[in-house]
Design a protein around this motif. Structure first.
Motif, PDB file in Angstrom:
ATOM      1  N   ASP A 148      51.874  33.573  42.650  1.00 53.56           N
ATOM      2  CA  ASP A 148      52.987  33.617  41.697  1.00 53.56           C
ATOM      3  C   ASP A 148      52.927  32.439  40.722  1.00 53.56           C
ATOM      4  O   ASP A 148      53.190  32.587  39.528  1.00 53.56           O
ATOM      5  CB  ASP A 148      54.313  33.599  42.471  1.00 53.56           C
ATOM      6  CG  ASP A 148      55.514  33.669  41.545  1.00 53.56           C
ATOM      7  OD1 ASP A 148      55.699  34.694  40.874  1.00 53.56           O
ATOM      8  OD2 ASP A 148      56.281  32.670  41.493  1.00 53.56           O
ATOM      9  N   SER A 194      50.305  33.189  38.110  1.00 53.49           N
ATOM     10  CA  SER A 194      50.723  34.201  37.137  1.00 53.49           C
ATOM     11  C   SER A 194      51.700  33.644  36.106  1.00 53.49           C
ATOM     12  O   SER A 194      51.766  34.127  34.975  1.00 53.49           O
ATOM     13  CB  SER A 194      51.370  35.384  37.862  1.00 53.49           C
ATOM     14  OG  SER A 194      52.567  34.986  38.506  1.00 53.49           O
ATOM     15  N   LYS A 195      52.454  32.601  36.478  1.00 50.11           N
ATOM     16  CA  LYS A 195      53.442  32.031  35.561  1.00 50.11           C
ATOM     17  C   LYS A 195      52.857  30.940  34.677  1.00 50.11           C
ATOM     18  O   LYS A 195      53.502  30.520  33.722  1.00 50.11           O
ATOM     19  CB  LYS A 195      54.619  31.459  36.354  1.00 50.11           C
ATOM     20  CG  LYS A 195      55.473  32.520  37.037  1.00 50.11           C
ATOM     21  CD  LYS A 195      56.620  31.887  37.803  1.00 50.11           C
ATOM     22  CE  LYS A 195      57.481  32.956  38.463  1.00 50.11           C
ATOM     23  NZ  LYS A 195      58.598  32.372  39.254  1.00 50.11           N
ATOM     24  N   THR A 247      50.970  29.705  31.795  1.00 47.07           N
ATOM     25  CA  THR A 247      50.485  30.303  30.550  1.00 47.07           C
ATOM     26  C   THR A 247      49.623  29.345  29.742  1.00 47.07           C
ATOM     27  O   THR A 247      48.887  29.768  28.862  1.00 47.07           O
ATOM     28  CB  THR A 247      51.679  30.753  29.689  1.00 47.07           C
ATOM     29  OG1 THR A 247      52.541  29.618  29.453  1.00 47.07           O
ATOM     30  CG2 THR A 247      52.461  31.851  30.395  1.00 47.07           C
ATOM     31  N   LYS A 285      43.485  26.689  34.216  1.00 47.10           N
ATOM     32  CA  LYS A 285      43.814  27.511  35.378  1.00 47.10           C
ATOM     33  C   LYS A 285      42.744  27.467  36.466  1.00 47.10           C
ATOM     34  O   LYS A 285      42.877  28.124  37.494  1.00 47.10           O
ATOM     35  CB  LYS A 285      44.017  28.968  34.934  1.00 47.10           C
ATOM     36  CG  LYS A 285      45.283  29.221  34.135  1.00 47.10           C
ATOM     37  CD  LYS A 285      45.484  30.714  33.942  1.00 47.10           C
ATOM     38  CE  LYS A 285      46.791  31.010  33.221  1.00 47.10           C
ATOM     39  NZ  LYS A 285      47.032  32.472  33.093  1.00 47.10           N
TER      40      LYS A 285
END
Length: 334
Positions: free
Chosen positions: A212, A215-216, A218, A222
């Motif tokens: 989660d 996915s958050k 932005t 990453k």
């Protein structure tokens, strides 16, 4: 006296392999696991001790070393287990060997689960709560937490270190069970199931929240988050492949024996349980491959030391890369 003889006879029958050809196949699988896992775990231990010097590291190296050490305990048991299967027995005929085997097997299982879980929790805090202070982050810089985990595992191993646990005679009606025996059986089985199911719930929680978090995110790099997701997912695969099937099989076997179902059903449940226990021994092979090598830095150090011919570049460049990678691995979390 007659009851004692009958109980001993039943105990012997419970520990005999009903399908000896199938158990010889189990023995072959155990031998293959041993042959593959022995050099792999030995090389990883050598790397941690003599190359990385894990005790000087402020990273997860201490946890990973203990994880590999736990797997090494299992390797001592595999040749004996294979020999028993070849002889047509589910366990050793010697009481001392049987107890020693159970102690090593369940100490390995408990330590593997514990250090996989602790490292996943540490990764959860690093990714989901990067700025929050936590006790685990402070303790992982010293070996005390690892020593504490080993000490806590010892009393949890004692209830399972019994002959009749290996042959799964818990809650048998033909034993003339008493209240005390039922309580001991229940405690022993509770330790076995809790040791797997509780860490699995924790791992699911950590995995869901790390995914989660990825996915958050932005903006920013990453890569670290993706490595964290790969790491916890790898641990989930090890759990799902090695530990959960034999846990479910033991639950089924207990249900079959408590409800005194037909002999053919019991034989099938026994063979399934033993076969899936053999599958659980794969953790000593999967832990180094899936967990340690999920780090590109660790993999670079490993190949540079043991398979330098697979690394591209001149020998001088390889030596520099080896030293730089080792220093980076000590300074950064795996």
């Amino acid at each position: 006296m007659a009851n004692t003889s009958a109980s001993s006879l039943q105990f012997t029958e419970d520990c005999e392999a009903t399908n000896q050809e199938l158990y010889k196949l189990f023995a072959t699988v155990v031998i293959v696991i041993f042959i593959l896992a022995l050099p792999l775990n030995a090389s990883v231990l050598h790397l941690f001790i003599f190359k990385l010097r894990f005790w000087k590291s402020h990273t997860n190296n201490v946890f990973l070393f203990n994880l590999v050490l736990a797997d090494a305990l299992l390797l001592f048991c595999l040749p004996i287990k294979a020999y028993n299967f070849i002889q047509g027995r589910r366990r050793s005929g010697s009481g001392a060997v049987c107890k020693a085997m159970l102690f090593m097997l369940f100490l390995n299982r408990g330590a593997s689960v514990a250090f996989l879980t602790v490292t996943s929790i540490d990764r959860y805090f690093n990714v989901v709560h990067p700025g929050r202070k936590n006790l685990l982050r402070a303790l992982k810089k010293s070996p005390e937490i690892s020593i504490l985990i080993w000490l806590l595992l010892l009393p949890l191993t004692i209830p399972t270190m019994l002959k009749d646990f290996d042959c799964c005679r818990s809650h048998r009606h033909d034993d003339g069970g008493t209240l005390i025996k039922d309580v001991v059986d229940g405690l022993r089985e509770a330790v076995f199931f809790t040791q797997i199911l509780l860490p699995f719930v924790i791992l699911v929680y950590c995995t869901v929240h790390i995914i989660d978090r990825l996915s958050k995110k932005t903006v920013g790099d990453k890569t670290k988050l993706r490595r964290a997701v790969f790491l916890v997912m790898s641990v989930m695969v090890v759990f799902s492949f090695c530990f959960l099937p034999c846990t479910v099989a033991r639950l089924v076997l207990l249900c079959v024996r408590v409800h005194e179902l037909s002999g053919s059903n019991e034989d099938t449940a026994v063979v399934a349980f033993d076969g899936l226990m053999v599958l659980s021994y794969m953790d000593c092979l999967l832990d180094p491959l899936v967990y340690c090598f999920c780090s590109t830095k660790f993999k670079a150090v490993y190949f540079a030391n043991y398979f330098p011919f697979l690394v591209k570049g001149a020998p001088a460049a390889l030596d520099n890369s080896r030293r730089n990678t080792a220093h980076q691995l000590r300074d950064n979390a795996i």
